[in-house]
Design a protein around this motif. Sequence first.
Motif, PDB file in Angstrom:
ATOM      1  N   SER A  21       0.903  -1.016  -0.093  1.00 32.55           N
ATOM      2  CA  SER A  21      -0.003  -0.037  -0.193  1.00 32.55           C
ATOM      3  C   SER A  21       0.892   1.092  -0.032  1.00 32.55           C
ATOM      4  O   SER A  21       2.010   1.229   0.693  1.00 32.55           O
ATOM      5  N   SER A  74      -3.436  -0.591  -8.590  1.00 34.15           N
ATOM      6  CA  SER A  74      -4.835  -0.181  -8.577  1.00 34.15           C
ATOM      7  C   SER A  74      -4.885   0.919  -7.525  1.00 34.15           C
ATOM      8  O   SER A  74      -3.898   1.213  -6.677  1.00 34.15           O
ATOM      9  N   GLN A  75      -6.030   1.715  -7.479  1.00 33.71           N
ATOM     10  CA  GLN A  75      -6.212   2.738  -6.296  1.00 33.71           C
ATOM     11  C   GLN A  75      -7.429   2.699  -5.892  1.00 33.71           C
ATOM     12  O   GLN A  75      -8.507   2.136  -6.317  1.00 33.71           O
ATOM     13  N   ASP A  76      -7.558   3.054  -4.522  1.00 33.32           N
ATOM     14  CA  ASP A  76      -8.949   3.203  -3.803  1.00 33.32           C
ATOM     15  C   ASP A  76      -9.220   4.712  -3.605  1.00 33.32           C
ATOM     16  O   ASP A  76      -8.463   5.079  -2.732  1.00 33.32           O
ATOM     17  N   ASN A  77      -9.894   5.290  -4.178  1.00 33.22           N
ATOM     18  CA  ASN A  77     -10.105   6.597  -4.249  1.00 33.22           C
ATOM     19  C   ASN A  77     -10.858   7.089  -2.679  1.00 33.22           C
ATOM     20  O   ASN A  77     -10.221   7.918  -2.173  1.00 33.22           O
ATOM     21  N   LYS A  79     -10.231   5.367   0.058  1.00 34.36           N
ATOM     22  CA  LYS A  79      -9.051   5.354   1.183  1.00 34.36           C
ATOM     23  C   LYS A  79      -7.962   6.090   0.699  1.00 34.36           C
ATOM     24  O   LYS A  79      -6.749   6.219   1.498  1.00 34.36           O
ATOM     25  N   THR A  81      -5.563   5.477  -1.447  1.00 33.44           N
ATOM     26  CA  THR A  81      -4.364   4.635  -1.387  1.00 33.44           C
ATOM     27  C   THR A  81      -4.042   3.859  -2.852  1.00 33.44           C
ATOM     28  O   THR A  81      -5.060   3.609  -3.514  1.00 33.44           O
ATOM     29  N   TYR A  83      -2.457   0.552  -4.308  1.00 34.47           N
ATOM     30  CA  TYR A  83      -1.942  -0.561  -4.119  1.00 34.47           C
ATOM     31  C   TYR A  83      -1.220  -1.313  -5.087  1.00 34.47           C
ATOM     32  O   TYR A  83      -1.347  -1.265  -6.345  1.00 34.47           O
TER      33      TYR A  83
END
Length: 127
Positions: A21, A74-77, A79, A81, A83
């Motif tokens: 992360s 990938s990304q988690d908008n 959070k 973050t 990955y």
Amino acid sequence: QVQLVESGGGSVQAGGSLRLSCAPSRATSTYNRITWFRQAPEKEREGVAGLYTGAGLTELTYYTDSMEGRFTISQDNAKNTVYLQMDSLKPEDTAMYYCAAADSFGSVWFTRTYNYWGQGTQVTVSS
């Protein structure tokens, strides 16, 4: 001022998986792109995978040829973050992994085009 914080490294056996992360201090959309690099002992830092994160960009991803198919970025908008999912790990993947962020366009694999770097997270793969 810390801009990027990596986590998720560890020790695994060959064939295993890890998810790294990268948590930036600003919204990912305020950077042009975020890229993972790695550096093994006595070797140069090399690019792994990256993602365009800037507002209006299409989240286009890019990979070093040898990583594509085993690694996924990938990304988690929600959070804020980014990955790096690493599967089918090999002993030669052992390295310190860094995430880096750039404020503007530039060559994605040139470390000089990045403005911010994390402290790194160690990945060790045993055979």
